[in-house]
Structures are given as C-alpha cells and as structure tokens.
Design an enzyme around this catalytic site. Structure first.
Site, PDB file in Angstrom:
ATOM      1  CD  GLU A 117      46.736  63.067  54.987  1.00 14.43           C
ATOM      2  OE1 GLU A 117      47.058  62.316  54.057  1.00 14.43           O
ATOM      3  OE2 GLU A 117      46.980  64.280  54.996  1.00 14.43           O
ATOM      4  CD  GLN A 163      37.991  63.784  53.479  1.00 16.70           C
ATOM      5  OE1 GLN A 163      37.109  63.980  54.311  1.00 16.70           O
ATOM      6  NE2 GLN A 163      39.153  64.379  53.558  1.00 16.70           N
ATOM      7  N   GLY A 173      44.261  68.386  45.297  1.00 16.81           N
ATOM      8  CA  GLY A 173      45.636  68.703  45.677  1.00 16.81           C
ATOM      9  C   GLY A 173      46.323  67.429  46.138  1.00 16.81           C
ATOM     10  CG  PHE A 174      44.927  64.410  45.895  1.00 13.97           C
ATOM     11  CD1 PHE A 174      43.736  64.106  46.543  1.00 13.97           C
ATOM     12  CD2 PHE A 174      44.874  64.779  44.557  1.00 13.97           C
ATOM     13  CE1 PHE A 174      42.527  64.146  45.867  1.00 13.97           C
ATOM     14  CE2 PHE A 174      43.673  64.828  43.881  1.00 13.97           C
ATOM     15  CZ  PHE A 174      42.495  64.506  44.534  1.00 13.97           C
ATOM     16  N   PRO A 208      28.054  63.420  56.958  1.00 15.39           N
ATOM     17  CG  PRO A 208      26.356  62.321  58.099  1.00 15.39           C
ATOM     18  CD  PRO A 208      26.856  63.686  57.758  1.00 15.39           C
ATOM     19  CE  LYS A 222      39.363  59.208  66.608  1.00 16.10           C
ATOM     20  NZ  LYS A 222      39.929  58.074  67.407  1.00 16.10           N
ATOM     21  N   GLY A 223      39.214  63.406  61.959  1.00  9.81           N
ATOM     22  CA  GLY A 223      39.851  63.559  60.645  1.00  9.81           C
ATOM     23  C   GLY A 223      39.972  62.235  59.920  1.00  9.81           C
ATOM     24  CB  THR A 270      31.232  65.683  52.316  1.00  9.75           C
ATOM     25  OG1 THR A 270      31.122  65.980  53.700  1.00  9.75           O
ATOM     26  CG2 THR A 270      30.288  66.573  51.534  1.00  9.75           C
TER      27      THR A 270
END
Lengths: 738, 210
Positions: free
Chosen positions: A705, A638, A236-237, A632, A701-702, A634
């Site tokens: 992006e 990413q 999707g991005f 770790p 934290k994510g 995946t």
C-alpha cells in the site's frame, strides 16, 4: 535467518511460458459461457423483460433474470451474504426489479459458446419505470444528504479546528476523482456444481477463504462443500477483495442449467461491477507557528457510495497520526449516489488522504520558507499521536535521508520556476506515505519428504506481489533447503486457512505462519536427530533446537559441523516417507503495547512543458521503511508498481460518468488512461530494511500500500516547484497547467 | 437515440438473414443436409439450423502444428486460441485492441489477436507464447523477463514478451526511449515497465537473432 540468494520468482517460468492458468483458463469439461446484461437506466425498476428471442438464439441454454432466477437462500435471510467489510443491505443479483445504477446486472445469458452467449445477450430487452437518478457528486451535501451510518465519525483531539488560531495557516480543497483498479485479468468465475449442495468455484479473488465464506453464506453450504481455487490471480489492487454479484450470478447460472458456467466480465463491465476508488472531496486547514511547529490540522472528506451499501475508508485518518500535532479535527461523510459500490483500491483512503495532507504540508513549507523535509522533521511523531504508544519500529527519518541523498534533494533550487532543462520547466517534489502494519491469523502446513524436498501450503492468493516467492524464501531459509526444492502451494480454499491478500499484511501474517511452521518442523527434525547415533553423546539430550544448524539439506551441530546427517537419511533411518506439521500463527501480546506503520518517502523530478502543459515524470526515488525485506527483487518490483499506480493517479486516471444518464463515458483503456511504457521512467526503490521483530518473527512490515500512498502529492508538489501552479484536483492533466 | 437506432438496424439485418435461412435455404437444403440439421429443422429450431451453415473451414498453423478447423466467422483469433485450442497463454485483457495482452505473431509480425477474426488467418502461421521456447530451453526474452522481474501478476506478460521479441525484430529497440515508445501498446497494471525495458535492453544488447 538466512535467505537463499536466488531472487527469481518461483512461478516465473510458468508465467513466461504461458503455462500459468489464470481463472478463466482452467479446463472444465462441458463448460458453458455466461454473459451478463446490464441495465440501461440508473434508477427505477424493471417493468417487463423480453427474453424469448434470446432464449431461441442458437446454443442458448438459459436466460436468467429476476423473474426466473433460482432462489439464493442467503438472500432470504435479508442482510448481505456476500458483503465486503462495509455496511448496508447489499445488492442481491436477480432478486428483484429495482435498479440502483446504470449497468446493473439484470440478466445472465448462458450458451454453449462465448460468441453465442454474447450475441444472445444483445437480444435481451427490458422495459423500465424510470426514476430520477443522481450521479452528480457536486450534489453531496446539497440535494444528497450524508448517510448516518458511516463508520468513521468526527474525531477531535485537542481544540476543535485549532489550526484557525495559528499564526501561519493554509486552507484548501482537494479532489480525487473515481479511479478504477483495472487489473489486467478480467474478473472471472467458473462455477461447477457437484450436486445440490456442493460446488467448485474458480474465482478471481485476493482471498480464497473469504470467497469460500461468501459463497457458503449465499447458498447456505457447508465449508467442506465449497472449494474455491485461484492458483494464479492476474492483479487485483483491491478489486478482488470481495465476492461481487457476477460471481453469484455464475453460481446461479450453473445451478439453473445444471452445467458448469464460465463468466468473464468485459472490460467495460470492470468499471461498474467490481468497485473503484470513490470520488472524494477534501478540505484541509493546517496551521503552524512561525518556526514550523504544527498547531492544528482539520481534515474533512466527503466521499460517495452506492444506494445499497455503505463504503468507508480512512481518508482523513492520516492527519491524526502522521505528524505530532496537538489539535486535530477530522470529519468524514459518505453520500449515496446511483453508482455501484466502491471498494478499497491500492493505498485506499490513505492514498486519497495523503494527496491532501502532503500537498498542504508542501504549501505550508513554502509559506514558512522552510524545506519540506525540515518541516516534517520538526513535527516528527516519536510516539503515536493518537494514543501515545511507542512504535514497534519507525525508520521514517532514515527513509527521508536515504531518498533525499539519492535524488540530490539539497542540490535543487527550491524556488518555484527556478529550474529548467532546455525548454522544459523542472520541478522536484516529495511526499510521505504511511500505512498501518498489521498482523492477522493464518495457518500453514509444512511437509518434508524423504527425497529432501519441502512442501508448504496455505490458502492464500498471490495476485502479483510475489507471495509464493517470499514464503519459499522464509521456509527455505529456516529449513536449510534450497529454494528450488521448496514448493509453496496456494490458491485453494481446502488448504490450511491463510489470510486475504490486502492491506499490506500478507507477508507479516502468512510469513509468520510459514516461519512458525518451519520452526516447528525444524524442532521435529532436531528431535529425530538427537536419537541418531551420529549425534549420540551423553549431553545431546539437553541440546536445544538452536544448537543445531540446518543447511543445504543437512542437520548438524552448531558446535561441531562435521557431525551431520542429511534429512533424507534421517527420514529413511526412521522409516518415514515424510514428516509434517501444521501451525497456526497470530499476533503476540507484546505487540499490544506498540503501534506499527510502514512508511514510504517518494521523491519525484518532473519536466513540464510550458506551452503544452505536458508533464513528464523524469525520475523517481522511493525510500521505504517496510521492516525486513524478505524478497528484495519482488519487493523492489512491488514498490515500482505502486509508483506506477501513483503516476496514473497523479496524471491521468479519472472515471467519467455522464450525469444525464448516470452512465460511464470512458469505460475502456482508450479513454480511461493508465500509465503505459512511455509514461514511466527508471524508478529507484530503496529500503531502510530494518526488521520489526516485535510485530512478527520475520521482521517484515508490508509495502504494497505505501508504495502508492503519498505519491500523487509528490508529483503535485514537484509540478508546483516547476510551474508555480498548485493543482489540487487530480488528475493533473495538461489543461490544468496552461 | 442514435445508438438505439443503430441497434434496431442491426436487429432488422439479423432478422432478415434469419428469415432468409428459414424460408428458402432451409427448405431447399433439407434434402442435401446431414441428419442433425434435418432433426433441428424438424424440431422447428430454425435458429439452430441456420447456425450449422455458418461455420467456415479454416486451416492454420499454430506453433508449428497444423489445425483443420471449422469456425464461426465472428470468432476472434484470440477466442479460437483460448477456447477451442486451449492455448490460454495469449490473454484477454480488454477484447478491444487497447491493452496488448493478446499479442501473437502472425507470419512473424506482432498482431492483436482479439482484433483479428480467426477465419482471416487461413493458411497463416501463428506463434503464441507457448511456441516461443524450444522445448525446455526458454527463449532469451523469456529468460530476461525472469531475470529482470519483468512482471508481477504475470497476466500481461505473454503479450509483453511477444511484443518485445517483435520490437527488436522490427528494429525498434535501439535505446530505452525507443523501447518505451514501441512497447506502449502493452499495458501492465502492476507497473513492471522499468524491468521490462531492462529485459528488452539486455536481449537487444546480446544481439543475435531471436
């Protein structure tokens, strides 16, 4: 909290065997096929449509246009029932003759086969009253006037344009062109009405709940009567963050024909119907003292949107918070053109903004004769420069160190044109990525069965980052159940409400819900266990949940691990087939005192061919502070994926519109270049891996992006080091280097 | 202008063909044709009638299973697999032969199924991602993709795997650069490329027939 060692993706087998069902692949009885016809002008209105030939073509069930479309009740109320979080009226498909952009949906052909629908779509004819359009973005601020209602206003901290008084200053302009998400799975919708007020929709979406909400609003339906499925989403991005007009068209088509309709966009329609990163022209003025203390940054951006919606993003905001700087001015303007509405694309505005800011920092470092990392360290923000709040965690310094050590930053000769490998010029560059780390609200359900298996559910999409894998790890770690006995169910709006997968918040938001629901289920098991004769002592009733350990399907006392009972026995002895809990989880009060960001530091080594200007990305090291890394393997993927997206942004991706017609020129993969195998080297993704336990209980934290943010600048900076040429207009194609 | 002209040329061809069916074939064929066609003609639905003539018979073997089919000549192999045989493992990523997601093996060679008309595969053996594993036992390439995390969303993965198997069989996987060059027709927008290369290297190094 421990996590199970098996790092493989939980849905891996389904994917590699072809059994995973993506949106258009769900078998729906008697499904028909919808094909959208786009306008061939960019501005004006439809004066006549001839659909008779198409209607007579074999297998055609309906040709729907604004002249015969069933009413979409949400359109009547005005407003934009299927809006993304943007402003403006929105585009109402088949609800009038007005044309706002070239390729705008003007008809939907529904037929019994895809081939017949495609052929009949070619027979739909329309006549227009043509008005003069504008797609020439250079007209922004000239013949095209900025919109008044842009969300991001001028923002001034300290002195206006304070950089101008600095002893050392850099002023430059940067251009980021249109880039298009282009996930590999084509956007698709299958709509199946079950009566007048109930619909099942298979929809390519990053948020099954948000899609459900849009469809409810558009057709004025009850929540329980709209079910959205997206068990597998092929990327999707950002393009699947909102409900687009084609999805509403599919629902209209199914309503009109009384049959389920499957609508799959073509690749060229993916350029005009599901958003893109907007063209943005930026200006930066940055000033510092002779020893490298920033005195001022002025960051301005002019961006584009459609004629019917306002799209804003935080392109200039990074300059307000990435570095400690007393005088910061940001200005942001949005200009309407005859194009479809842009939307967030991975890294969104921050990716655009950091290309300018991190390029400018590099340029400043050369003007100051300072190492680029040293310049950043001299302006390291110890608290958020916008509000003085402390960080709940910040390990950017550690990330600089980690990446610099790995790539051998110190060993390079920092002078431009100083390094060579054979005939190739060699350059090293770096850039920083930053993105806010948030946490929203989510619900999850956990149910343990008497056979010792665990089911966890939440209405979230997994478009590729490995959400199901990370959630499985969290639940299995807390519950002491091996990963292969845990099932994480997602992609169905009827499950407990989960978040939309966007803005790097899924693991923080949903991970917290899965954490909380697992802890609640653990407590339930502990309560049952306390009543069990195995544990029965006089002290047992004062024992707390943390006095018990859950491991490998057994519950035991931490103080005496010999005293244990399996979940299976525990449930059976209590005559229970299953035990379940649903929990809602949201941000805590404590976090209001803090701010949180994720950081990535990208280091790139490029080779540039002096005669041809060809740039090869030779090596990449990306060091990330994304809090605790839950999964770790995946997570590493990413980060690698974000870097690959960054390679595209830096070197090849550019949407081109022929301004004479307002029509796309390169709306396919042969002409719109994205990175392929040959463009991508081995990529090393490193993590500081320190938990942020103030933000959420998982400590994550994510990273989705920041994986891309700052990368394009790192490449531009490396190219400057290699060639002495400072390229400020993306993509950096060979013609710009010779 | 040029584009518009070619459009209208196509149309006139189309109309000519329809007219032919309408005026001659339909009339002479009426006596010999099945009731459905006569009904269609009776309803004056000449377009529908002519459509019935257009299907061609086709016999193909997909993943070891023989299929006797009747397909329109314009149906691509990819759409036949996905829409008629419900083998959705082969993916549609572009439909123009530009992304590789639809890669299948035809008589052992990798082919873009979106660029192949189904009727041209008469008598051929097709292998799709669904036919790669032996029952529950995954193909070594499938195992390697899981182990090296050679995918994220998984949409391009069947095409990558079919291409990767062929890449080794062609002798085009001698080193990492060789693999990168010969796998460049398979786009992965999630950017799993480095892990895919690792997976192929591992399978190649283990050797054996795959």
């Amino acid at each position: 909290m421990g996590y199970f060692d098996d790092d493989d993706r939980v849905n891996g087998k389904a994917i590699v065997t072809g059994k995973a069902k993506f949106i258009a692949e769900h078998e729906v009885a008697n499904v028909t096929h919808g094909v959208i016809v786009g306008s061939t002008i960019a501005k004006g209105s439809i004066t006549a449509m001839d659909t008779k030939t198409a209607e007579r073509a074999p297998g055609v069930l309906a040709v729907i246009t604004h002249l015969n479309s069933p009413t979409v009740p949400g359109y009547d109320a005005g407003g934009n029932p299927v809006k993304g979080p943007t402003g403006g009226k929105g585009f109402q498909v088949f609800n009038g003759p007005a044309i706002y952009f070239n390729g705008q949906p003007i008809a939907l052909v529904v037929a019994d086969t895809f081939e017949r629908a495609t052929y009949a779509a070619s027979l739909v004819k329309s006549q227009y009253q043509k008005n003069e359009h504008t797609t020439n973005f250079d007209e922004a601020g000239k013949s095209v006037v900025a919109l008044e209602d842009a969300r991001y206003k001028d923002n001034i901290r300290g002195e206006v344009d304070g950089y101008k008084n600095a002893p050392v200053k850099i002023e430059a302009e940067y251009v980021v062109p249109i880039e298009v998400h282009n996930p590999m799975e084509l956007h698709a919708t299958i709509a199946l009405w079950e009566g007048d007020d109930k619909v099942i929709v298979y929809e390519k979406t990053q948020g099954v709940k948000s899609s459900q909400r849009s469809i409810m609003n558009a057709f004025k339906l009850k929540e329980e009567n709209v079910r959205v499925y997206a068990p597998f989403v092929g990327g999707g991005f950002g393009s699947a963050l909102r409900t687009w007009p084609h999805a509403i068209a599919a629902l209209i088509g199914a309503k009109k024909t009384g049959k389920p309709v499957k609508l799959v966009l073509s690749r060229d329609q993916m350029f005009t119907m599901v958003g893109y990163r907007p063209f943005t022209k930026q200006k930066i003025g940055i000033g510092a003292t002779a020893d490298g203390k920033l005195l001022g940054i002025t960051h301005e951006a002019d961006s584009i949107t459609s004629m019917y919606e306002v799209f804003n993003e935080r392109s200039v905001d990074v300059s307000r918070f990435l570095y400690a700087c007393p005088n910061v001015t940001t200005r942001y303007h949005v200009y309407p053109f005859n194009v479809s509405t842009p939307t967030w694309m991975r890294g969104p505005g921050e990716a655009t903004g950091t290309f300018a800011l991190e390029s400018a920092l590099d340029e400043l470092s050369y003007a100051l004769n300072l190492d680029p990392i040293e310049l950043r360290l001299r302006n390291y923000a110890e608290t958020d420069p916008q509000n003085g709040k402390p960080y709940s965690s910040k390990f950017l310094k550690e990330a600089y160190q980690l990446g610099a050590d790995k790539i051998g930053w110190k060993n390079r000769d920092s002078k431009p044109l100083s390094m060579k490998e054979g005939e190739w010029m060699v350059g090293y560059g770096m850039g920083t990525g930053v993105f806010g780390a948030g946490r929203g609200t989510a619900k999850a359900l956990a149910r343990i069965f008497a056979d010792g298996t665990l089911l966890v559910q939440s209405a979230v999409s997994d478009s590729g980052p490995g959400t199901a894998t990370a959630m499985t790890k969290i639940a299995s770690g807390i519950m002491g159940i091996p990963g292969n006995k845990v099932t994480f169910e997602l992609g169905d709006s009827s499950l407990p409400p989960g978040p939309t997968q966007g803005g790097s918040t899924t693991t923080s938001t949903l991970g917290s819900a899965v954490y909380d629901v697992s802890m609640a289920l653990k407590n339930k098991l502990v309560e049952l266990a306390k009543e069990n004769s195995i544990f029965h002592t006089t002290e047992i009733h004062s024992a707390k949940a943390e006095d018990f350990v859950l491991e490998n399907g057994n519950i035991m006392l931490a103080s005496n691990r010999n005293k244990k009972i399996s979940y299976t026995d525990l449930l059976k002895q209590n005559n229970l087939n299953q035990l379940e809990v649903t929990e809602e989880s949201k941000g805590n009060e404590e976090m209001k005192k803090y701010v949180a960001y994720s950081y990535a530091v990208h280091f790139v080594k490029v080779l540039v061919h002096p005669a041809t200007g060809v740039v090869k990305i030779n090596r990449v090291v990306t060091a990330t502070d994304g809090g605790k890394i839950i999964s770790p393997k995946t997570a590493e993927s990413q980060m690698i994926g974000g870097v690959v997206g960054g390679i595209g942004m830096a070197l090849m991706e550019e949407g081109v519109i022929d301004n004479r017609y307002g029509r796309w020129v390169n709306n396919n993969f042969a002409d719109y270049h994205v990175p392929v195998h040959a463009d991508v080297p081995h990529i090393e993704a490193l993590f500081v891996n320190k938990p942020d336990l103030i933000l959420n209980p998982t400590g994550a934290k994510g990273i989705g992006e920041v994986a891309l943010i700052g990368f394009a600048a790192a490449v531009a900076n490396a190219i400057y080091h290699a060639t002495g040429k400072r390229i400020r207009e993306l993509p950096i194609t060979p013609d710009k280097l010779i | 202008m040029a584009q518009q002209k070619s459009c209208s040329e196509n149309e006139s061809l189309h109309y000519a063909r329809r007219k032919f069916f309408k005026q001659s074939t339909l009339l002479t064929a009426l006596a010999l044709t099945p009731p459905s066609l006569i009904k269609a003609a009776g309803d004056n639905l000449d377009e529908k009638a002519s459509a019935l003539f257009e299907k061609q018979s086709l016999e193909i073997e997909v993943n070891g299973k023989k299929h006797q089919l009747s397909v329109e000549p314009r149906v691509t192999l990819l759409d036949l697999l996905r829409e008629q045989l419900h083998l959705t493992g082969s993916k549609k990523g572009c439909d123009y032969g530009q992304c590789g997601a639809c890669t299948v093996h035809i008589n052992g060679k990798r082919v873009l199924s979106c660029m192949s008309l189904a009727i041209m595969q008469d008598g051929k053996k097709i292998t799709t991602i669904e036919g790669l594993a032996k029952g529950d036992e995954l193909h070594p390439m499938q195992q390697a993709f899981i182990k090296h995390d050679g995918f994220q969303c998984g949409y391009c993965t069947p095409g990558q795997i079919m291409s990767a198997v062929a890449c080794i069989n062609e002798g085009h996987a001698n080193n990492e650069d060789d693999i990168r060059q010969n796998m460049s027709g398979n786009i992965c927008r999630c950017g799993a490329y480095p892990n895919i290369v690792d997976a192929i290297m591992e399978v190649k190094q283990k050797g054996g027939t795959i």
